[in-house]
Design a protein around this motif. Structure first.
Motif, PDB file in Angstrom:
ATOM      1  N   HIS A   1       1.598   7.754  10.307  1.00 44.21           N
ATOM      2  CA  HIS A   1       2.363   8.049   9.094  1.00 44.21           C
ATOM      3  C   HIS A   1       1.784   7.302   7.899  1.00 44.21           C
ATOM      4  CE1 HIS A   1       5.798   9.060   6.575  1.00 44.21           C
ATOM      5  NE2 HIS A   1       5.886   7.774   6.252  1.00 44.21           N
ATOM      6  N   THR A   2       1.457   6.016   8.080  1.00 43.19           N
ATOM      7  CA  THR A   2       0.873   5.242   6.977  1.00 43.19           C
ATOM      8  C   THR A   2      -0.502   5.781   6.611  1.00 43.19           C
ATOM      9  OG1 THR A   2       2.077   3.284   7.743  1.00 43.19           O
ATOM     10  CG2 THR A   2       0.236   2.929   6.230  1.00 43.19           C
ATOM     11  N   ALA A   3      -1.306   6.113   7.635  1.00 44.58           N
ATOM     12  CA  ALA A   3      -2.646   6.649   7.363  1.00 44.58           C
ATOM     13  C   ALA A   3      -2.565   7.961   6.590  1.00 44.58           C
ATOM     14  CB  ALA A   3      -3.401   6.845   8.673  1.00 44.58           C
ATOM     15  N   SER A   4      -1.638   8.848   6.961  1.00 44.85           N
ATOM     16  CA  SER A   4      -1.489  10.124   6.253  1.00 44.85           C
ATOM     17  C   SER A   4      -1.119   9.897   4.786  1.00 44.85           C
ATOM     18  CB  SER A   4      -0.416  10.975   6.930  1.00 44.85           C
ATOM     19  OG  SER A   4      -0.745  11.225   8.267  1.00 44.85           O
ATOM     20  N   CYS A   5      -0.211   8.966   4.554  1.00 50.17           N
ATOM     21  CA  CYS A   5       0.207   8.663   3.185  1.00 50.17           C
ATOM     22  C   CYS A   5      -0.970   8.148   2.357  1.00 50.17           C
ATOM     23  CB  CYS A   5       1.343   7.639   3.229  1.00 50.17           C
ATOM     24  SG  CYS A   5       1.936   7.101   1.609  1.00 50.17           S
ATOM     25  N   ILE A   6      -1.760   7.235   2.934  1.00 46.36           N
ATOM     26  CA  ILE A   6      -2.872   6.638   2.194  1.00 46.36           C
ATOM     27  C   ILE A   6      -3.975   7.659   1.962  1.00 46.36           C
ATOM     28  CG2 ILE A   6      -4.665   4.867   2.295  1.00 46.36           C
ATOM     29  CD1 ILE A   6      -2.729   3.104   3.828  1.00 46.36           C
ATOM     30  N   ILE A   7      -4.305   8.473   2.972  1.00 43.86           N
ATOM     31  CA  ILE A   7      -5.384   9.454   2.816  1.00 43.86           C
ATOM     32  C   ILE A   7      -5.028  10.493   1.756  1.00 43.86           C
ATOM     33  CG2 ILE A   7      -6.594  11.329   3.999  1.00 43.86           C
ATOM     34  CD1 ILE A   7      -6.495   9.621   6.534  1.00 43.86           C
TER      35      ILE A   7
ATOM     36  N   ALA B   1      -2.997  10.105  -0.819  1.00 43.40           N
ATOM     37  CA  ALA B   1      -3.094   9.458  -2.131  1.00 43.40           C
ATOM     38  C   ALA B   1      -4.546   9.231  -2.524  1.00 43.40           C
ATOM     39  CB  ALA B   1      -2.333   8.132  -2.110  1.00 43.40           C
ATOM     40  N   ALA B   2      -5.410   8.911  -1.543  1.00 43.51           N
ATOM     41  CA  ALA B   2      -6.831   8.721  -1.840  1.00 43.51           C
ATOM     42  C   ALA B   2      -7.470  10.009  -2.342  1.00 43.51           C
ATOM     43  CB  ALA B   2      -7.558   8.212  -0.598  1.00 43.51           C
ATOM     44  N   ALA B   3      -7.077  11.157  -1.762  1.00 45.25           N
ATOM     45  CA  ALA B   3      -7.601  12.441  -2.235  1.00 45.25           C
ATOM     46  C   ALA B   3      -7.122  12.737  -3.656  1.00 45.25           C
ATOM     47  CB  ALA B   3      -7.176  13.563  -1.284  1.00 45.25           C
ATOM     48  N   VAL B   4      -5.866  12.394  -3.952  1.00 42.89           N
ATOM     49  CA  VAL B   4      -5.342  12.583  -5.310  1.00 42.89           C
ATOM     50  C   VAL B   4      -6.146  11.748  -6.301  1.00 42.89           C
ATOM     51  CG1 VAL B   4      -3.356  12.153  -6.795  1.00 42.89           C
ATOM     52  CG2 VAL B   4      -3.026  13.209  -4.562  1.00 42.89           C
ATOM     53  N   LEU B   5      -6.358  10.476  -5.982  1.00 45.53           N
ATOM     54  CA  LEU B   5      -7.127   9.613  -6.883  1.00 45.53           C
ATOM     55  C   LEU B   5      -8.564  10.107  -7.035  1.00 45.53           C
ATOM     56  CD1 LEU B   5      -5.947   6.040  -5.804  1.00 45.53           C
ATOM     57  CD2 LEU B   5      -5.511   7.173  -7.986  1.00 45.53           C
ATOM     58  N   HIS B   6      -9.155  10.584  -5.926  1.00 51.11           N
ATOM     59  CA  HIS B   6     -10.526  11.106  -5.988  1.00 51.11           C
ATOM     60  C   HIS B   6     -10.607  12.289  -6.942  1.00 51.11           C
ATOM     61  CE1 HIS B   6     -14.479  12.410  -4.571  1.00 51.11           C
ATOM     62  NE2 HIS B   6     -13.970  13.628  -4.469  1.00 51.11           N
TER      63      HIS B   6
ATOM     64  N   LEU C   1       1.035  11.093 -10.088  1.00 47.80           N
ATOM     65  CA  LEU C   1      -0.246  11.776 -10.309  1.00 47.80           C
ATOM     66  C   LEU C   1      -0.482  12.898  -9.313  1.00 47.80           C
ATOM     67  CD1 LEU C   1      -2.383   8.525 -10.727  1.00 47.80           C
ATOM     68  CD2 LEU C   1      -1.342   9.868 -12.551  1.00 47.80           C
ATOM     69  N   GLY C   2       0.525  13.276  -8.548  1.00 47.00           N
ATOM     70  CA  GLY C   2       0.350  14.246  -7.475  1.00 47.00           C
ATOM     71  C   GLY C   2      -0.167  15.597  -7.923  1.00 47.00           C
TER      72      GLY C   2
ATOM     73  N   LEU D   1       0.827  -1.206   0.000  1.00 51.36           N
ATOM     74  CA  LEU D   1       0.000   0.000   0.000  1.00 51.36           C
ATOM     75  C   LEU D   1       0.865   1.260   0.000  1.00 51.36           C
ATOM     76  CD1 LEU D   1      -2.841  -0.936   2.531  1.00 51.36           C
ATOM     77  CD2 LEU D   1      -3.115  -0.457   0.108  1.00 51.36           C
ATOM     78  N   LYS D   2       1.931   1.252   0.805  1.00 53.64           N
ATOM     79  CA  LYS D   2       2.823   2.423   0.846  1.00 53.64           C
ATOM     80  C   LYS D   2       3.480   2.670  -0.503  1.00 53.64           C
ATOM     81  CE  LYS D   2       4.039   2.232   5.763  1.00 53.64           C
ATOM     82  NZ  LYS D   2       5.155   2.055   6.729  1.00 53.64           N
ATOM     83  N   VAL D   3       3.946   1.596  -1.146  1.00 54.06           N
ATOM     84  CA  VAL D   3       4.564   1.742  -2.462  1.00 54.06           C
ATOM     85  C   VAL D   3       3.582   2.323  -3.457  1.00 54.06           C
ATOM     86  CG1 VAL D   3       5.517   0.450  -4.407  1.00 54.06           C
ATOM     87  CG2 VAL D   3       6.270  -0.078  -2.085  1.00 54.06           C
TER      88      VAL D   3
END
Length: 469
Positions: A399-405, A407-412, A230-231, A219-221
């Motif tokens: 830290h993992t949650a911040s990274c995933i959230i 990226a989720a906003a970027v994908l959204h 895609l940032g 997930l982190k990768v």
């Protein structure tokens, strides 16, 4: 029932007593003739019978109504008891299932530690094997509709994402150099399924035949690849004049707010349970939305980090350096709208509603501001309904949650700009009111900036009143 009978007997006795008294008076009277007395006695007897009938029927109906009400109460009580028993059973089953999954996870982690010093071939043999091969056997057989409801993206968009992220994912040591190797397609499918389904990581790992620690690293990768590739979809606060004007004009068309508003701030709290701890802490997320309800900026804090300074509250910042707008020959700074009860400081670039509106123009400003703040809840609901993992406690580190959230906003944002389908039923179980954030510590709004902000807000409020249709 005995009380009702006693009450009815008392009323019948009273009726009989009244009848006897009336008959005695009629009999002792000397003025009337015999025929007149007979007619009066007959009327009295008829009235007596009517009273008796009314009393008996009324009490019977009341007793029947009481019996029906008592029966309904007993039936509702029985149904509540049954529902509570059913709910307790489901909760107990879920707890046992979770405990079983945790035991399996602990066994797999212990097995990995024992063979850590062995050769790569031995490592491959020690990876737990599950019966389900979700990516290899299930996903390829899904119909287009099933694929969309499973990963919350269309198959075409999924393939496009795989192509865009493949160059970065192929070079990741965690995917390519450890055995068994994870293909970019499997990594993307695993991450999207985690975001869309909201299942626990231990179940995700079982579906994709991977240990839980490697699932988290996968997930982190994926998230790092999304941010590096895609940032740009998570665009920062509008800084170019053209972008600023477009956003301000969009808000003006939608709400009649004078064309100087460049964003709406929203705040929410997401439960987080790091390292399986039973005590939940809270991840505070501040986000900035543009006129199309896209996420422009995020600020995340948890535990001690949750005491971060609110967005744009201090200078210098990117917002205070934006070019000013001209409204009715007056220069107005670009500003964002903050929620009222979060105790944001009042600044010319950081406005909020009137706490106690009195004048008509103050009510007009509040009406426009409330309409704009509704878009904050709407955007959050849309984000959480697309990515269901946000709507339940996260058992991962901050830290993992911040990274995933992030990226989720970027994908959204990316999927919104692509007009990707968004099904209404995804949000049936999402209630954003459960994620209300606690207000910040009260700030001092009596400095020079706050006084200037009051003047700017009054000017904007009077402008709204003068242009209202």
């Amino acid at each position: 029932m005995s009380k009702n009978l006693i009450r009815m007997d008392a009323e019948l006795e009273l009726i009989n007593c009244n009848l006897n008294k009336a008959l005695v008076k009629l009999k002792s009277s000397k003025s009337d003739d015999l025929q007149c007395r007979k007619e009066k006695m007959a009327r009295l007897i008829r009235l007596h019978l009517q009273h008796v009938q009314t009393t008996v029927v009324t009490h019977r109906r009341r007793s029947q109504q009481r019996a029906r009400r008592r029966f309904k109460m007993l039936r509702s009580f029985f149904m509540r008891q049954m529902m509570e028993m059913h709910s307790n059973y489901l909760q107990m089953y879920a707890m046992l299932r979770l405990k079983h999954s945790n035991n399996e996870q602990m066994d797999s982690e212990a097995s990995d530690e024992e063979v850590e010093h062995k050769e790569e071939s031995d490592k491959q043999a020690d990876i737990p094997s599950f019966d389900s091969h979700f990516f290899e056997h299930v996903i390829p057989e899904l119909s287009e509709e099933e694929f969309l409801n499973t990963l919350h993206v269309t198959r075409e968009t999924f393939e496009t994402l795989c192509k865009q992220l493949a160059p970065t994912l192929r070079t990741a040591d965690e995917l390519a150099r450890r055995l068994p190797a994870i293909s970019p397609e499997k990594c993307v499918a695993l991450a999207l399924f985690f975001l869309a389904s909201g299942e626990r990581l231990s179940l995700i790992a079982e579906r994709f035949s991977l240990p839980r620690p490697r699932t988290i690293k996968c997930l982190k990768v994926f998230c790092n690849s999304v941010m590096s590739t895609l940032g740009r979809a998570l665009r920062q606060l509008p800084q170019h004049p053209v972008d600023c004007n477009n956003v301000a004009e969009g808000f003006h068309r939608d709400s009649n707010m004078p064309a100087a508003l460049v964003g709406v701030l929203g705040v929410c709290s997401i439960p987080i349970r790091a390292n399986g701890d039973a005590k939940h802490s809270v991840l505070r997320m501040e986000y900035l939305l543009d006129d199309r309800m896209l996420f422009r900026e995020l600020q995340l804090g948890c535990g001690l980090r949750s005491a971060l300074v609110p967005m744009f509250s201090n200078t210098p910042n990117t917002l205070s350096s934006l070019p000013k707008f001209r409204i009715n020959t007056r220069q107005i700074p670009a500003f964002v709208l903050a929620p009222l009860y979060q105790n944001y400081p009042l600044r010319p670039w950081l406005l909020q509603r009137y706490a106690d509106p009195i004048a008509p123009h103050e009510h007009d400003f509040n009406e426009v501001a409330e309409h704009l703040q509704e878009s904050s809840d709407c955007a959050l609901h849309r984000l959480m309904s697309r990515w269901s993992f946000l709507s339940q406690p996260l058992d991962i580190s901050f830290h993992t949650a911040s990274c995933i959230i992030t990226a989720a906003a970027v994908l959204h944002n990316l999927l919104e700009e692509l007009s990707e389908p968004h099904m209404l039923e995804w949000g049936n179980s999402v209630d954003v009111s459960k994620f209300r954030a606690e207000p910040l510590t009260d700030t001092n709004n009596k400095d020079a900036d706050s006084r200037a902000a009051l003047e700017v807000r009054d000017f904007l409020a009077r402008t709204i009143s003068s242009t209202e249709i």
